[in-house]
Design a protein around this motif. Structure first.
Motif, PDB file in Angstrom:
ATOM      1  N   LYS A 176     -24.126  31.934  34.548  1.00 40.18           N
ATOM      2  CA  LYS A 176     -23.275  32.939  33.914  1.00 40.18           C
ATOM      3  C   LYS A 176     -22.933  32.579  32.473  1.00 40.18           C
ATOM      4  CE  LYS A 176     -21.099  34.887  38.061  1.00 40.18           C
ATOM      5  NZ  LYS A 176     -21.916  34.211  39.079  1.00 40.18           N
ATOM      6  N   LYS A 220      -8.252  49.685  27.567  1.00 43.14           N
ATOM      7  CA  LYS A 220      -9.575  49.371  28.107  1.00 43.14           C
ATOM      8  C   LYS A 220     -10.510  50.556  27.937  1.00 43.14           C
ATOM      9  CE  LYS A 220     -11.891  47.820  32.361  1.00 43.14           C
ATOM     10  NZ  LYS A 220     -12.941  48.856  32.334  1.00 43.14           N
ATOM     11  N   ASP A 224     -13.931  50.509  25.762  1.00 42.51           N
ATOM     12  CA  ASP A 224     -15.192  50.826  26.430  1.00 42.51           C
ATOM     13  C   ASP A 224     -15.896  52.001  25.761  1.00 42.51           C
ATOM     14  OD1 ASP A 224     -14.799  48.790  28.208  1.00 42.51           O
ATOM     15  OD2 ASP A 224     -14.077  50.064  29.841  1.00 42.51           O
ATOM     16  N   ARG A 244     -19.922  43.698  24.142  1.00 45.17           N
ATOM     17  CA  ARG A 244     -19.872  44.097  25.544  1.00 45.17           C
ATOM     18  C   ARG A 244     -20.162  42.888  26.449  1.00 45.17           C
ATOM     19  NH1 ARG A 244     -17.339  47.577  28.009  1.00 45.17           N
ATOM     20  NH2 ARG A 244     -16.619  45.623  28.892  1.00 45.17           N
ATOM     21  N   GLU A 245     -21.199  42.136  26.093  1.00 42.44           N
ATOM     22  CA  GLU A 245     -21.564  40.975  26.883  1.00 42.44           C
ATOM     23  C   GLU A 245     -20.480  39.900  26.832  1.00 42.44           C
ATOM     24  OE1 GLU A 245     -25.339  39.737  25.409  1.00 42.44           O
ATOM     25  OE2 GLU A 245     -26.428  41.410  26.320  1.00 42.44           O
ATOM     26  N   ASP A 248     -17.650  40.882  29.136  1.00 44.59           N
ATOM     27  CA  ASP A 248     -18.073  40.718  30.537  1.00 44.59           C
ATOM     28  C   ASP A 248     -18.215  39.251  30.900  1.00 44.59           C
ATOM     29  OD1 ASP A 248     -18.106  43.453  30.699  1.00 44.59           O
ATOM     30  OD2 ASP A 248     -20.284  43.649  30.474  1.00 44.59           O
ATOM     31  N   ILE A 251     -14.777  37.651  31.463  1.00 44.21           N
ATOM     32  CA  ILE A 251     -14.259  38.070  32.768  1.00 44.21           C
ATOM     33  C   ILE A 251     -14.967  37.306  33.885  1.00 44.21           C
ATOM     34  CG2 ILE A 251     -14.127  40.011  34.380  1.00 44.21           C
ATOM     35  CD1 ILE A 251     -13.800  41.840  31.904  1.00 44.21           C
ATOM     36  N   ALA A 252     -16.296  37.181  33.771  1.00 46.28           N
ATOM     37  CA  ALA A 252     -17.072  36.487  34.803  1.00 46.28           C
ATOM     38  C   ALA A 252     -16.712  35.012  34.863  1.00 46.28           C
ATOM     39  CB  ALA A 252     -18.565  36.659  34.530  1.00 46.28           C
TER      40      ALA A 252
END
Length: 448
Positions: A176, A220, A224, A244-245, A248, A251-252
């Motif tokens: 990740k 949010k 987005d 965007r990545e 994400d 968050i991951a």
């Protein structure tokens, strides 16, 4: 407002640090089974390491005291240890009780008189100027760079851990994040040709403020909507995709590490301890992060003791010792002590002589390595029997020529992490000046 938030400085640092592993092209590796994590603790400013580890043989201690004068420890201060290989007696700084325990249990070892070298160097070659010397030998900026790159004959932007990660990254199937995780921002050490560090804080990945908060759902949605637009301009499109990545990925990462602490060990209330605590949590989450190999960087500054050396260094030794002790207790609590290695680095050693209330920039210094099933309780390299002034390594004022190169030190660690001998020169371009790659023995022998 959404565009301003996405472009904020804190968030942008996460963006710059981002490198998704599916963009990495690395060599296939053999012998890659099992998880391993490497932690570099950089003692920034130049640790006075001849007060971290002190000779205790009677004649050696007398020479030490004569050289150090007011900068030396008193006879009753050092914590006693013995080098199991040579039988020589040494002492640790009195604030390093945690390290004394780890050393005596065989989990920690010391690497002696280590520093940056272009080639093996003698005092005679230094004095007649025939030796090739590291660029900016006593400069903080240059020596920090050389410790990170292991190429002291040039100023480079790629680090030895970064180059090592280029070789090893393919071990991590569908990770990740980058295998190189930094709690010290963007850095040279973990920057390779393909792999760059992913920056986090001691609280986790850097979040976009309010993004995902229940009471800021509108925010949010606004962010987005900006990032989901189809941009025709290539730069705008790339920037939007990376943002965007990055969101994400943050968050991951935080989801993988989780809110539940996987150990009950209590850590001291210091920033360094907080950093090592987060590293321990990230190591525990290696499965969730999809990482068989991990590297981490944490820094502790303040070691440039041109004044107030005795009290200032004591404070830092206590902080480092307690933070490392807690970190290792957490690693052992999780049963991961054979999978993790922590090692120290620093700009350089310091002068043995006093400048009045402190010490100045030196060269060779002492370091410690902890974990990974190491053959601990002993010294590697050569701790000089004579560190009195005018010894055969003294370039002046007790600036000692290193007898072990950083290349040997790092090669030992790289081999433990899984780099093949045939690939060592990729991570460490100068290694063959100090170690025969065809040798059946290890560079220093931590694990032999």
């Amino acid at each position: 407002m959404s565009c301003a938030a996405v472009g904020s400085t804190a968030f942008y640092s996460t963006l710059i640090s981002l490198l998704m592993s599916n963009r990495v092209s690395a060599q296939s590796m053999t012998g890659s089974s099992g998880h391993k994590a490497l932690v570099c603790l950089f003692l920034e400013g130049g640790n006075d390491s001849f007060n971290m580890v002190v000779p205790q043989e009677a004649d050696e201690f007398q020479r030490y005291r004569a050289a150090r004068t007011s900068m030396g420890l008193a006879p009753d201060q050092p914590l006693p240890i013995t080098d199991s290989a040579s039988g020589r007696s040494f002492g640790l700084h009195p604030m390093l009780g945690d390290l004394q325990s780890l050393y005596q249990s065989g989990e920690l070892a010391f690497v002696c008189n280590t520093g940056t070298l272009i080639e093996p160097t003698t005092l005679a070659a230094f004095e007649n100027r025939s030796a090739r010397l590291p660029l900016g030998l006593f400069s903080h900026a240059d020596q920090q760079m050389h410790w990170q790159t292991s190429t002291p004959d040039k100023r480079d932007s790629k680090g030895w851990i970064g180059r090592m990660a280029d070789v090893l990254q393919s071990i991590n199937e569908a990770p990740k994040t980058s295998m190189n995780i930094s709690l010290s921002g963007t850095n040279i050490l973990q920057s390779g040709n393909s792999v760059i560090p992913y920056t986090i804080t001691n609280e986790g990945a850097i979040d976009l403020q309010f993004y995902g908060a229940e009471d800021h759902a509108y925010f949010k949605g606004a962010v987005d909507s900006v990032l989901e637009q189809e941009y025709q301009n290539l730069l705008q499109k790339t920037y939007s995709n990376l943002n965007r990545e990055a969101i994400d990925l943050g968050i991951a990462f935080n989801a993988a590490v989780g809110e539940e602490i996987p150990f009950s060990t209590e850590f001291p209330d210091t920033e360094l301890a907080d950093d090592l605590r987060m590293i321990a949590r990230s190591i525990a989450a290696n499965g969730n992060l999809g990482q068989q190999r991990q590297t981490f960087l944490a820094r502790r500054g303040g070691f440039d003791h041109h004044d107030d050396m005795i009290s200032g260094h004591s404070y830092l030794m206590e902080e480092v010792g307690q933070a490392v002790g807690a970190f290792w207790a957490a690693i052992k609590e999780m049963g991961m002590e054979d999978q993790v290695v922590l090692f120290t680095a620093s700009d350089f050693g310091r002068t043995l002589t006093s400048n009045g209330d402190g010490t100045d920039h030196g060269w060779g210094g002492n370091h410690f390595v902890l974990g990974g099933g190491i053959n601990g309780g002993r010294f590697y390299g050569e701790y000089p029997e004579n560190i009195g002034l005018g010894n055969d390594l003294d370039t002046g004022r007790g600036r000692l020529i290193p007898t072990t190169s950083v290349d040997q030190y790092f090669a030992e660690i790289a081999l433990w992490l899984g780099v093949e001998k045939s690939d060592l020169s990729i991570a460490l371009p100068n290694i063959e000046r100090f170690y025969d790659l065809g040798s059946s023995s290890a560079p220093l022998g931590f694990w032999q």
